[in-house]
Write an enzyme that holds these catalytic residues in place. Sequence first.
Site, PDB file in Angstrom:
ATOM      1  N   LYS A  93     -66.144  56.292 -68.042  1.00  0.00           N
ATOM      2  CA  LYS A  93     -66.489  55.170 -69.061  1.00  0.00           C
ATOM      3  C   LYS A  93     -68.026  55.337 -69.439  1.00  0.00           C
ATOM      4  CE  LYS A  93     -62.456  53.541 -68.126  1.00  0.00           C
ATOM      5  NZ  LYS A  93     -62.072  53.555 -66.817  1.00  0.00           N
TER       6      LYS A  93
ATOM      7  N   ARG B 132     -63.406  74.124 -55.103  1.00  0.00           N
ATOM      8  CA  ARG B 132     -62.987  72.594 -54.510  1.00  0.00           C
ATOM      9  C   ARG B 132     -63.975  71.939 -53.714  1.00  0.00           C
ATOM     10  NH1 ARG B 132     -59.916  72.352 -50.227  1.00  0.00           N
ATOM     11  NH2 ARG B 132     -58.622  74.216 -50.521  1.00  0.00           N
TER      12      ARG B 132
HETATM   13  N1  PLP Z   1     -62.907  51.029 -61.887  1.00  0.00           N
HETATM   14  C1  PLP Z   1     -62.829  50.264 -63.131  1.00  0.00           C
HETATM   15  C2  PLP Z   1     -63.797  49.151 -63.313  1.00  0.00           C
HETATM   16  C3  PLP Z   1     -62.087  50.667 -64.183  1.00  0.00           C
HETATM   17  O1  PLP Z   1     -62.014  49.910 -65.405  1.00  0.00           O
HETATM   18  C4  PLP Z   1     -61.277  51.805 -64.270  1.00  0.00           C
HETATM   19  C5  PLP Z   1     -60.409  52.283 -65.387  1.00  0.00           C
HETATM   20  O2  PLP Z   1     -60.320  51.516 -66.524  1.00  0.00           O
HETATM   21  C6  PLP Z   1     -61.329  52.469 -63.007  1.00  0.00           C
HETATM   22  C7  PLP Z   1     -62.057  51.908 -62.025  1.00  0.00           C
HETATM   23  C8  PLP Z   1     -60.466  53.708 -62.813  1.00  0.00           C
HETATM   24  O3  PLP Z   1     -60.861  54.775 -63.426  1.00  0.00           O
HETATM   25  P1  PLP Z   1     -60.243  56.031 -64.062  1.00  0.00           P
HETATM   26  O4  PLP Z   1     -59.271  55.644 -65.248  1.00  0.00           O
HETATM   27  O5  PLP Z   1     -61.258  57.101 -64.538  1.00  0.00           O
HETATM   28  O6  PLP Z   1     -59.206  56.626 -63.032  1.00  0.00           O
END
Ligand code: PLP
Length: 364
Positions: A178, A29
């Site tokens: 992403k 962790r």
């Molecule tokens: N920031 C942006 C611009 C996003 O599009 C997203 C999710 O779509 C997030 C943060 C949150 O990420 P996660 O889904 O990995 O928690």
Amino acid sequence: MGAIAPPIYLTSNFKFETFEQEQAYEYSRTANPTRDLLADTVAKLECGAGAVVTSSGMAAINLVLGLLKQGDIVVAPRDCYGGTHRLLSSLCDRGVIKVTFVDQGDTMALIEAFYPMPALVLIETPSNPLMRVADIRAISELARQAGSKVAVDNTFLSPALQHPIELGADFVIHSTTKYLNGHSDVVGGAVVAADKNDLQSLRSWANITGVTGSPFDSYLTLRGIRTLYPRIERQQATAQLVASFLSEHLKVAAVHYPGLSTHPGHDLATRQQLGFGAMLSFELKGGLQAVRCFVAAIRVFTLAESLGGVESLVAHPATMTHVGMGPEARMAAGITDSLLRLSIGLEAEVDLISDLERSLASIA
Ligand code: PLP
């Protein structure tokens, strides 16, 4: 050993040499070599002092918010990822922080928002889903004068196309789910700090709250990052063609893509970004009924949330990614029921454009 692919340390704990001596690795962790390798990689790509890898993008945003004190003010974009809006609103409703949502392209609104000396300014550029471009350098300068920290969510462009720390930001946030991972098989996040002291605070709070990412997810994300640059290069070239095609179509009311010269943020994006990215959104003429016909006809794109993977996706923000914002906040942000968001993948552009053409033709 000379391994070309980095090893994966699937272990929760490490042997102590002796009980009176601190060692680099004790408990996963707190620190794990695979996760540390990912953190160093993301920090280098973002030109930061170091990074903390978290279990999701939301955990990364929450980690930065965790550095605030009770009653601190956060300035955030009105038009941002629905989950970010929901987190900020929930913390505000519970009296933990105060939040001012502003249109970050409106200079007067921004200057006003800085009067009460916010502790943190959150920037999301280009914004999700309307692709609005905010001026990181100008906002960071205003923030510096007000003594505020700046955190930029760089999820939509990745370090391949934008370097917020070089433009004055203190933190860069990623949903590594992403583009960084890029293969739709991991949920993860990261926060990069420009400053060593901030990095220490992030590391400490991540360990206290237990939001750090898993070694296996870190391994997969490192594997994805190896192809980040060629993936995004190809994806954004296709996105430019898709945006041009949609902008000339009679059934399309508006296209939001900074790579189009008609986009209000085009000049700023040209200066601030290294490319226009592979995300875009567009509005259909004919409202929700047109959206229903379009979505029912689509074949090459998949109707799904998330973005940044090798496969092209279409999402309906009002009922999917931004449903948690509520109708009022969506209206204030300009997210209509006619809006669709595209994440362009690695398929042949001709297949994607003919899929769009056929689906648009299906609208009565
Ligand atoms: N920031 C942006 C611009 C996003 O599009 C997203 C999710 O779509 C997030 C943060 C949150 O990420 P996660 O889904 O990995 O928690």
